[in-house]
Motif scaffolding. Structure first.
Motif, mmCIF file in Angstrom:
data_model
loop_
_atom_site.group_PDB
_atom_site.id
_atom_site.type_symbol
_atom_site.label_atom_id
_atom_site.label_comp_id
_atom_site.label_asym_id
_atom_site.label_seq_id
_atom_site.Cartn_x
_atom_site.Cartn_y
_atom_site.Cartn_z
ATOM 1 N N HIS A 1 0.862 -1.181 0.000
ATOM 2 C CA HIS A 1 0.000 0.000 0.000
ATOM 3 C C HIS A 1 0.897 1.229 0.000
ATOM 4 C CE1 HIS A 1 -2.661 2.809 2.605
ATOM 5 N NE2 HIS A 1 -3.020 2.935 1.344
ATOM 6 N N TRP B 1 1.259 5.042 0.097
ATOM 7 C CA TRP B 1 0.407 6.077 0.661
ATOM 8 C C TRP B 1 1.246 7.306 1.009
ATOM 9 C CZ3 TRP B 1 1.151 7.862 5.691
ATOM 10 C CH2 TRP B 1 2.111 7.165 6.432
ATOM 11 N N CYS C 1 -2.729 12.195 2.168
ATOM 12 C CA CYS C 1 -3.738 11.518 1.332
ATOM 13 C C CYS C 1 -4.857 10.951 2.208
ATOM 14 C CB CYS C 1 -3.060 10.402 0.532
ATOM 15 S SG CYS C 1 -4.191 9.349 -0.388
ATOM 16 N N CYS D 1 -5.998 7.416 1.306
ATOM 17 C CA CYS D 1 -5.020 6.413 1.756
ATOM 18 C C CYS D 1 -5.357 5.922 3.157
ATOM 19 C CB CYS D 1 -3.609 7.001 1.761
ATOM 20 S SG CYS D 1 -3.001 7.477 0.130
ATOM 21 N N ARG D 2 -5.720 6.840 4.038
ATOM 22 C CA ARG D 2 -6.080 6.468 5.415
ATOM 23 C C ARG D 2 -7.431 5.767 5.468
ATOM 24 N NH1 ARG D 2 -4.124 11.645 6.025
ATOM 25 N NH2 ARG D 2 -6.198 12.490 6.355
ATOM 26 N N LEU E 1 -2.031 8.317 -5.557
ATOM 27 C CA LEU E 1 -2.086 7.642 -4.264
ATOM 28 C C LEU E 1 -3.537 7.579 -3.821
ATOM 29 C CD1 LEU E 1 0.953 9.233 -2.407
ATOM 30 C CD2 LEU E 1 0.848 6.984 -3.483
ATOM 31 N N PRO E 2 -3.930 6.512 -3.203
ATOM 32 C CA PRO E 2 -3.143 5.321 -2.929
ATOM 33 C C PRO E 2 -2.945 4.474 -4.185
ATOM 34 C CG PRO E 2 -5.391 4.944 -2.220
ATOM 35 C CD PRO E 2 -5.305 6.376 -2.696
#
Length: 127
Positions: free
Chosen positions: A24, A26, A30, A33-34, A73-74
């Motif tokens: 992943h 990231w 982002c 992403c989280r 991203l991601p």
């Protein structure tokens, strides 16, 4: 929690892994992403010992980001035997993400089964 890796341990943790590794990529800025981390953790739970999940902070690992030509991203990349098998850069919601990751694993299993079968058939023919 994702195993966080950086450039120095990428070859060992990802390319040298005996099982497939979902990476992943990231960055702290982002939000998406989280947001996908719980889905990624669920994916790892569902596939248990058949896949390893790691996170790479692309901002801190610019060489890896460049090597794997990250466009957005991601980005999720599935590696097996040191090779990139699948890449996911865009998805449309949780269900799409879950389905795509499961398809990655099924594809990997089918590929592994055909390689094993081909090797076995070859050995049988030689015997």
């Amino acid at each position: 929690m994702l195993l966080s890796i950086r450039e120095p341990n990428f070859p060992t943790e990802v390319l040298g892994s005996s099982i497939p590794v979902l990476v992943h990529f990231w960055a702290p800025w982002c939000g998406l992403c989280r947001l996908i981390v719980p889905q990624l953790q669920q994916f790892q739970t569902n596939w248990q010992d058949q896949v390893k999940l790691v996170g790479v902070n692309a901002d801190q690992s610019l060489k890896l980001a460049s090597t794997y030509r990250l466009q957005t991203l991601p980005t999720l990349i599935l590696f097996a035997n040191g090779q990139e098998l699948h890449r996911l850069e865009h998805f449309h919601g949780r269900e799409d993400l879950r389905r795509t990751l499961d398809e990655f694993m099924h594809s990997y299993q089918n590929r592994s089964a055909s390689v094993s079968l081909s090797t076995h058939e070859y050995l049988t023919l030689e015997a």
